[in-house]
Design a protein around this motif. Sequence first.
Motif, PDB file in Angstrom:
ATOM      1  N   HIS A 102       0.902  -1.103  -0.004  1.00  0.00           N
ATOM      2  CA  HIS A 102       0.164   0.123   0.067  1.00  0.00           C
ATOM      3  C   HIS A 102       0.962   1.211   0.077  1.00  0.00           C
ATOM      4  O   HIS A 102       0.522   2.149  -0.504  1.00  0.00           O
ATOM      5  N   GLU A 103       2.039   1.153   0.610  1.00  0.00           N
ATOM      6  CA  GLU A 103       2.857   2.431   0.712  1.00  0.00           C
ATOM      7  C   GLU A 103       3.697   2.565  -0.505  1.00  0.00           C
ATOM      8  O   GLU A 103       3.757   3.722  -0.891  1.00  0.00           O
ATOM      9  N   ILE A 104       4.053   1.541  -0.986  1.00  0.00           N
ATOM     10  CA  ILE A 104       4.679   1.800  -2.307  1.00  0.00           C
ATOM     11  C   ILE A 104       3.950   2.296  -3.400  1.00  0.00           C
ATOM     12  O   ILE A 104       4.177   3.285  -4.115  1.00  0.00           O
ATOM     13  N   ALA A 105       2.637   1.808  -3.530  1.00  0.00           N
ATOM     14  CA  ALA A 105       1.427   2.457  -4.349  1.00  0.00           C
ATOM     15  C   ALA A 105       1.301   3.976  -4.127  1.00  0.00           C
ATOM     16  O   ALA A 105       1.197   4.842  -4.946  1.00  0.00           O
ATOM     17  N   TYR A 106       1.220   4.268  -2.659  1.00  0.00           N
ATOM     18  CA  TYR A 106       0.955   5.622  -2.261  1.00  0.00           C
ATOM     19  C   TYR A 106       2.006   6.576  -2.875  1.00  0.00           C
ATOM     20  O   TYR A 106       1.960   7.626  -3.434  1.00  0.00           O
ATOM     21  N   GLN A 107       3.519   6.029  -2.378  1.00  0.00           N
ATOM     22  CA  GLN A 107       4.482   6.785  -2.531  1.00  0.00           C
ATOM     23  C   GLN A 107       4.614   7.176  -4.143  1.00  0.00           C
ATOM     24  O   GLN A 107       5.062   8.109  -4.559  1.00  0.00           O
ATOM     25  N   TYR A 108       4.503   6.017  -4.818  1.00  0.00           N
ATOM     26  CA  TYR A 108       4.654   6.303  -6.523  1.00  0.00           C
ATOM     27  C   TYR A 108       3.631   7.344  -6.913  1.00  0.00           C
ATOM     28  O   TYR A 108       4.080   8.335  -7.411  1.00  0.00           O
ATOM     29  N   GLY A 109       2.405   7.329  -6.407  1.00  0.00           N
ATOM     30  CA  GLY A 109       1.344   8.262  -6.737  1.00  0.00           C
ATOM     31  C   GLY A 109       1.722   9.503  -6.336  1.00  0.00           C
ATOM     32  O   GLY A 109       1.613  10.656  -7.010  1.00  0.00           O
ATOM     33  N   ARG A 110       2.152   9.745  -5.185  1.00  0.00           N
ATOM     34  CA  ARG A 110       2.511  10.953  -4.388  1.00  0.00           C
ATOM     35  C   ARG A 110       3.580  11.429  -5.249  1.00  0.00           C
ATOM     36  O   ARG A 110       3.607  12.787  -5.657  1.00  0.00           O
ATOM     37  N   ASN A 111       4.593  10.785  -5.557  1.00  0.00           N
ATOM     38  CA  ASN A 111       6.097  11.587  -6.142  1.00  0.00           C
ATOM     39  C   ASN A 111       5.572  11.914  -7.617  1.00  0.00           C
ATOM     40  O   ASN A 111       5.864  12.838  -8.291  1.00  0.00           O
ATOM     41  N   ILE A 112       5.135  10.916  -8.321  1.00  0.00           N
ATOM     42  CA  ILE A 112       4.890  11.263  -9.688  1.00  0.00           C
ATOM     43  C   ILE A 112       3.865  12.432  -9.990  1.00  0.00           C
ATOM     44  O   ILE A 112       3.822  13.127 -10.709  1.00  0.00           O
ATOM     45  N   GLY A 113       2.922  12.509  -8.773  1.00  0.00           N
ATOM     46  CA  GLY A 113       1.932  13.379  -8.904  1.00  0.00           C
ATOM     47  C   GLY A 113       2.306  14.913  -8.504  1.00  0.00           C
ATOM     48  O   GLY A 113       2.092  16.004  -9.157  1.00  0.00           O
ATOM     49  N   ILE A 114       3.403  15.095  -7.812  1.00  0.00           N
ATOM     50  CA  ILE A 114       4.015  16.468  -7.458  1.00  0.00           C
ATOM     51  C   ILE A 114       4.680  16.693  -8.781  1.00  0.00           C
ATOM     52  O   ILE A 114       4.869  17.726  -9.007  1.00  0.00           O
ATOM     53  N   ALA A 115       5.538  15.649  -9.334  1.00  0.00           N
ATOM     54  CA  ALA A 115       6.311  15.902 -10.395  1.00  0.00           C
ATOM     55  C   ALA A 115       5.210  16.693 -11.482  1.00  0.00           C
ATOM     56  O   ALA A 115       5.725  17.477 -12.369  1.00  0.00           O
ATOM     57  N   PHE A 116       4.300  15.885 -11.731  1.00  0.00           N
ATOM     58  CA  PHE A 116       3.398  16.385 -12.822  1.00  0.00           C
ATOM     59  C   PHE A 116       3.149  17.930 -12.644  1.00  0.00           C
ATOM     60  O   PHE A 116       3.149  18.508 -13.478  1.00  0.00           O
ATOM     61  N   GLN A 117       2.519  18.208 -11.479  1.00  0.00           N
ATOM     62  CA  GLN A 117       2.289  19.607 -11.411  1.00  0.00           C
ATOM     63  C   GLN A 117       3.501  20.617 -11.387  1.00  0.00           C
ATOM     64  O   GLN A 117       3.186  21.601 -11.770  1.00  0.00           O
ATOM     65  N   LEU A 118       4.590  20.006 -10.731  1.00  0.00           N
ATOM     66  CA  LEU A 118       5.777  21.134 -10.911  1.00  0.00           C
ATOM     67  C   LEU A 118       5.777  21.244 -12.435  1.00  0.00           C
ATOM     68  O   LEU A 118       6.210  22.331 -13.020  1.00  0.00           O
ATOM     69  N   VAL A 119       5.963  20.151 -13.364  1.00  0.00           N
ATOM     70  CA  VAL A 119       5.994  20.416 -14.842  1.00  0.00           C
ATOM     71  C   VAL A 119       4.913  21.437 -15.478  1.00  0.00           C
ATOM     72  O   VAL A 119       5.130  22.255 -16.201  1.00  0.00           O
ATOM     73  N   ASP A 120       3.848  21.146 -14.996  1.00  0.00           N
ATOM     74  CA  ASP A 120       2.606  21.909 -15.391  1.00  0.00           C
ATOM     75  C   ASP A 120       2.836  23.188 -15.042  1.00  0.00           C
ATOM     76  O   ASP A 120       2.523  24.195 -15.714  1.00  0.00           O
ATOM     77  N   ASP A 121       3.649  23.530 -13.740  1.00  0.00           N
ATOM     78  CA  ASP A 121       3.818  24.894 -13.307  1.00  0.00           C
ATOM     79  C   ASP A 121       4.868  25.614 -14.506  1.00  0.00           C
ATOM     80  O   ASP A 121       4.928  26.950 -14.669  1.00  0.00           O
ATOM     81  N   ILE A 122       5.734  24.772 -14.825  1.00  0.00           N
ATOM     82  CA  ILE A 122       6.964  25.071 -15.618  1.00  0.00           C
ATOM     83  C   ILE A 122       6.379  25.737 -17.118  1.00  0.00           C
ATOM     84  O   ILE A 122       6.740  26.632 -17.700  1.00  0.00           O
ATOM     85  N   LEU A 123       5.216  24.565 -17.608  1.00  0.00           N
ATOM     86  CA  LEU A 123       4.551  24.978 -18.807  1.00  0.00           C
ATOM     87  C   LEU A 123       3.789  26.183 -18.950  1.00  0.00           C
ATOM     88  O   LEU A 123       3.716  26.770 -19.897  1.00  0.00           O
ATOM     89  N   ASP A 124       3.404  26.820 -17.803  1.00  0.00           N
ATOM     90  CA  ASP A 124       2.679  28.068 -17.893  1.00  0.00           C
ATOM     91  C   ASP A 124       3.772  29.272 -18.401  1.00  0.00           C
ATOM     92  O   ASP A 124       3.184  30.374 -18.646  1.00  0.00           O
ATOM     93  N   PHE A 125       4.954  28.944 -18.166  1.00  0.00           N
ATOM     94  CA  PHE A 125       6.132  29.873 -18.616  1.00  0.00           C
ATOM     95  C   PHE A 125       6.656  29.482 -19.906  1.00  0.00           C
ATOM     96  O   PHE A 125       7.231  30.366 -20.383  1.00  0.00           O
ATOM     97  N   THR A 126       6.740  28.396 -20.383  1.00  0.00           N
ATOM     98  CA  THR A 126       7.247  27.874 -21.386  1.00  0.00           C
ATOM     99  C   THR A 126       6.246  27.627 -22.892  1.00  0.00           C
ATOM    100  O   THR A 126       7.050  27.177 -23.685  1.00  0.00           O
ATOM    101  N   SER A 127       4.998  27.314 -22.575  1.00  0.00           N
ATOM    102  CA  SER A 127       4.076  26.794 -23.551  1.00  0.00           C
ATOM    103  C   SER A 127       3.260  27.861 -23.909  1.00  0.00           C
ATOM    104  O   SER A 127       2.906  28.748 -22.966  1.00  0.00           O
ATOM    105  N   CYS A 128       2.842  27.967 -25.241  1.00  0.00           N
ATOM    106  CA  CYS A 128       1.761  28.662 -25.619  1.00  0.00           C
ATOM    107  C   CYS A 128       0.522  28.262 -25.372  1.00  0.00           C
ATOM    108  O   CYS A 128       0.162  27.198 -24.955  1.00  0.00           O
TER     109      CYS A 128
END
Length: 463
Positions: free
Chosen positions: A337-363
């Motif tokens: 359960h913890e492995i599944a949770y931590q994978y989702g947590r980490n990739i979810g935060i990474a996804f949003q960080l990239v989303d925040d980058i795209l607000d500056f780099t994508s049209c």
Amino acid sequence: MPSAGNTEPRRGIQGGGLLGRLQSSVFFHVQGERNDPNPAVDPGQRGFIIQNRTRKKTEPRGVKLGTKDENKGGREQELNTRRYEAGPIDGGLSQILSGDRLVNLASVKKFRSLSRDNFRSLPSSGSACTCSEVHSDAKMKDPFALAQKDLRNLYDDIKKEMFVSVAELKSLCDYYFDGKGKAFRPMIVVLMARACNLHSHRDGDLLPAQRSIAMISEMIHTASLVHDDVIDGSDIRRGKTTINNVWGERKAILAGDFILSAASMALARIGNNTVVAVLSQVIEDLVRGEFMQLGSKENENERFKHYLEKTFKKTASLIANSCKAVSILVSSDPEIHEIAYQYGRNIGIAFQLVDDILDFTSCANQLGKPSAADLKLGLATGPVLFACQQFPELHAMIMRRFGSSGDVDRAWQYVLQSDGVQQTLYLAQSYCQEAIRQISQLRPSSEREALIQLTGLVLSRDK
């Protein structure tokens, strides 16, 4: 960190897409998995070892960042599996808490943009590798292709869950379930479910309740988007006019509520109290995250902690708890359960960080929503917070939520002239590496490999 007044600022990523060529000599090595009988480091201090290619000797308990000359200056920090610990560097930001880890912002070096090709494949085991090295254990697995069978008719099935006799309400609720979304969350849930099934010595077929959780995750996500658009006054979502702009705010709020109620009914039908409790936490986190977004912190360390906690609650909690829920249905082992949770947590935060980058780099055409939207809403995301180290003028703008005339344009330029985008991308990469470390503890399977490959797609996406 030199101030902007006496040092010519470096240019940020501008145009040509988010990810360029890797110009750093840094590579990653994941050290010490949980089942390693002879770990090289103490169990409480296992984690990433980021080494410079020019370094001949590995420091098993620490991490060296930057060029060879920079490393001679003794700039180093220790990374633990759960905590990143470091002292102050150059008088910069001190330790900040990111979920269950500590991150020293000033120790994040100028990290050049990473090419799409370099992250087509990432490591799943403890072997050192360059970012461009192809994964050796299996052929590259396309996450979307592997999940396609289980995601077929997903949106049609969601519409059946929301069957209503009132034509206008049906149109409102069906508006975003047109099959044009990325279905990113259901895909992760499906792949995690099948990976956990195989790990538990079952066949890889999806259980009906696991597929229901994939549907529920997309319903909760879509309902949150409808409500977000009302709060933000957004006009465009997924390349089309928002519900609140077509039907008005009141009906949009009711539509979001109805989608949530339909998701709750589907969740109750699963009949597992633990799963209900886990996914109910997501809705609480969404509300708390939205309230956090309305506020800010004066202290820059607290501000970044606030930002990352908000990022988890608004984005990563849904992915993390959905992954945990499907693992609960097939295994009673808390470690799984913890492995599944931590994978989702980490990739979810990474996804949003990239989303925040795209607000500056994508049209706007690529994003399906206006660029610089976060600044216009008064939000200071990762690239802005990192840019503050080179441009202290941003602090005052953040506190007034970019409300004065010209603030948005000036903040935009400061971010592009700083290393804020690169440093945010580097932070996203570190979260992806932790996601890889977590999922690599499961039994090898095509689904596990696809979840590993997905980290590269998260880092390289341009919309």
